[in-house]
Structures are given as C-alpha cells and as structure tokens.
Motif scaffolding. Structure first.
Motif, PDB file in Angstrom:
ATOM      1  N   ALA A  85      47.385  46.653  -3.174  1.00  0.00           N
ATOM      2  CA  ALA A  85      47.808  45.764  -2.096  1.00  0.00           C
ATOM      3  C   ALA A  85      48.528  46.533  -0.998  1.00  0.00           C
ATOM      4  O   ALA A  85      48.323  46.282   0.190  1.00  0.00           O
ATOM      5  CB  ALA A  85      48.700  44.655  -2.643  1.00  0.00           C
ATOM      6  N   SER A  86      49.352  47.492  -1.388  1.00  0.00           N
ATOM      7  CA  SER A  86      50.069  48.273  -0.364  1.00  0.00           C
ATOM      8  C   SER A  86      49.094  49.130   0.443  1.00  0.00           C
ATOM      9  O   SER A  86      49.255  49.279   1.649  1.00  0.00           O
ATOM     10  CB  SER A  86      51.164  49.132  -0.985  1.00  0.00           C
ATOM     11  OG  SER A  86      50.624  50.136  -1.816  1.00  0.00           O
ATOM     12  N   GLU A  87      48.078  49.671  -0.193  1.00  0.00           N
ATOM     13  CA  GLU A  87      47.061  50.425   0.548  1.00  0.00           C
ATOM     14  C   GLU A  87      46.323  49.519   1.530  1.00  0.00           C
ATOM     15  O   GLU A  87      46.046  49.905   2.665  1.00  0.00           O
ATOM     16  CB  GLU A  87      46.060  51.061  -0.411  1.00  0.00           C
ATOM     17  CG  GLU A  87      46.608  52.257  -1.153  1.00  0.00           C
ATOM     18  CD  GLU A  87      45.589  52.888  -2.084  1.00  0.00           C
ATOM     19  OE1 GLU A  87      44.375  52.807  -1.792  1.00  0.00           O
ATOM     20  OE2 GLU A  87      46.009  53.445  -3.111  1.00  0.00           O
ATOM     21  N   MET A  88      46.010  48.303   1.083  1.00  0.00           N
ATOM     22  CA  MET A  88      45.316  47.355   1.958  1.00  0.00           C
ATOM     23  C   MET A  88      46.200  46.955   3.133  1.00  0.00           C
ATOM     24  O   MET A  88      45.770  46.948   4.282  1.00  0.00           O
ATOM     25  CB  MET A  88      44.902  46.110   1.168  1.00  0.00           C
ATOM     26  CG  MET A  88      44.162  45.077   2.000  1.00  0.00           C
ATOM     27  SD  MET A  88      43.725  43.576   1.078  1.00  0.00           S
ATOM     28  CE  MET A  88      42.235  44.130   0.245  1.00  0.00           C
ATOM     29  N   ILE A  89      47.450  46.662   2.863  1.00  0.00           N
ATOM     30  CA  ILE A  89      48.336  46.125   3.896  1.00  0.00           C
ATOM     31  C   ILE A  89      48.738  47.191   4.930  1.00  0.00           C
ATOM     32  O   ILE A  89      49.089  46.862   6.050  1.00  0.00           O
ATOM     33  CB  ILE A  89      49.553  45.431   3.251  1.00  0.00           C
ATOM     34  CG1 ILE A  89      50.078  44.338   4.161  1.00  0.00           C
ATOM     35  CG2 ILE A  89      50.643  46.418   2.902  1.00  0.00           C
ATOM     36  CD1 ILE A  89      51.059  43.414   3.498  1.00  0.00           C
ATOM     37  N   LEU A  90      48.662  48.451   4.554  1.00  0.00           N
ATOM     38  CA  LEU A  90      48.959  49.519   5.521  1.00  0.00           C
ATOM     39  C   LEU A  90      47.988  49.506   6.691  1.00  0.00           C
ATOM     40  O   LEU A  90      48.301  49.989   7.779  1.00  0.00           O
ATOM     41  CB  LEU A  90      48.936  50.884   4.835  1.00  0.00           C
ATOM     42  CG  LEU A  90      50.148  51.210   3.979  1.00  0.00           C
ATOM     43  CD1 LEU A  90      49.924  52.522   3.218  1.00  0.00           C
ATOM     44  CD2 LEU A  90      51.405  51.300   4.830  1.00  0.00           C
ATOM     45  N   LYS A  91      46.808  48.942   6.494  1.00  0.00           N
ATOM     46  CA  LYS A  91      45.787  48.878   7.545  1.00  0.00           C
ATOM     47  C   LYS A  91      45.943  47.642   8.424  1.00  0.00           C
ATOM     48  O   LYS A  91      45.233  47.499   9.415  1.00  0.00           O
ATOM     49  CB  LYS A  91      44.402  48.898   6.908  1.00  0.00           C
ATOM     50  CG  LYS A  91      44.145  50.140   6.094  1.00  0.00           C
ATOM     51  CD  LYS A  91      42.864  50.035   5.314  1.00  0.00           C
ATOM     52  CE  LYS A  91      42.745  51.230   4.374  1.00  0.00           C
ATOM     53  NZ  LYS A  91      41.786  51.011   3.318  1.00  0.00           N
ATOM     54  N   ALA A  92      46.855  46.758   8.078  1.00  0.00           N
ATOM     55  CA  ALA A  92      47.038  45.515   8.827  1.00  0.00           C
ATOM     56  C   ALA A  92      47.609  45.797  10.212  1.00  0.00           C
ATOM     57  O   ALA A  92      48.421  46.699  10.389  1.00  0.00           O
ATOM     58  CB  ALA A  92      47.960  44.569   8.063  1.00  0.00           C
ATOM     59  N   LYS A  93      47.167  45.017  11.165  1.00  0.00           N
ATOM     60  CA  LYS A  93      47.632  45.166  12.543  1.00  0.00           C
ATOM     61  C   LYS A  93      48.878  44.324  12.821  1.00  0.00           C
ATOM     62  O   LYS A  93      49.600  44.567  13.761  1.00  0.00           O
ATOM     63  CB  LYS A  93      46.509  44.768  13.499  1.00  0.00           C
ATOM     64  CG  LYS A  93      45.295  45.669  13.405  1.00  0.00           C
ATOM     65  CD  LYS A  93      44.167  45.146  14.287  1.00  0.00           C
ATOM     66  CE  LYS A  93      42.922  45.968  14.121  1.00  0.00           C
ATOM     67  NZ  LYS A  93      42.099  45.575  12.978  1.00  0.00           N
ATOM     68  N   ALA A  94      49.122  43.337  11.994  1.00  0.00           N
ATOM     69  CA  ALA A  94      50.240  42.413  12.201  1.00  0.00           C
ATOM     70  C   ALA A  94      51.583  43.115  12.013  1.00  0.00           C
ATOM     71  O   ALA A  94      51.711  44.023  11.193  1.00  0.00           O
ATOM     72  CB  ALA A  94      50.136  41.244  11.228  1.00  0.00           C
ATOM     73  N   ALA A  95      52.570  42.674  12.762  1.00  0.00           N
ATOM     74  CA  ALA A  95      53.913  43.241  12.630  1.00  0.00           C
ATOM     75  C   ALA A  95      54.575  42.752  11.340  1.00  0.00           C
ATOM     76  O   ALA A  95      55.308  43.482  10.689  1.00  0.00           O
ATOM     77  CB  ALA A  95      54.760  42.855  13.833  1.00  0.00           C
TER      78      ALA A  95
END
Length: 84
Positions: free
Chosen positions: A57-67
C-alpha cells in the motif's frame, strides 16, 4: 469509493501471504466497475500478512498525486500475521 470525486484516486490491494493488486491506483471513474471488483474479492486463505499489505500500500500511495493520502486496512485480528 462512492464518496470520492473525479479528481480523487483509488487503489485496492488484497493480501494473504502476498499482496495482490485488485485495482491499481487510478482516478476515480467508472465506480460501478471498481465497486464490482472490490466486492468480488474472495478469501484465498494463507493468513493476513499485515506487513506485506502495508508495504504494498505504501508503494502504491507514493505514486498518488493527491496532497492528502489514506491507507485503510481491514483485517480479521484472529488471522493477522507478521504485523511488522
């Protein structure tokens, strides 16, 4: 998922002894299809490896554009293993 808007992003990972990407992180569109995939997750056995889930999940969320980012973890505490 229903409360998210078109500028939000959503991803879903199921985990037993290894993470399985159900929905890659993507803009929220076609909510019905996303909901169907999430509701189609079935228990495959093998326990719930919490560390593996949070790592993926942390690997996935690192790619998120949201603040603002969120990880929501659902686990049956009786089956949770490797809490890390």
């Amino acid at each position: 998922l229903d409360m998210l808007g078109p500028l939000d992003e959503f991803g879903c990972i199921a985990v037993d002894s290894a993470p399985h990407t159900v929905l890659p992180l993507d803009a929220v569109a076609d909510k019905a299809a996303k909901r169907s995939k999430v509701l189609g997750i079935r228990s495959e056995g093998g326990g719930i490896f919490v560390y593996e889930a949070l790592s993926a999940a942390s690997e996935m969320i690192l790619k998120a554009k949201a603040a603002t980012k969120h990880i929501i973890l659902f686990a049956d505490a009786a089956d949770a293993e490797e809490p890390g």
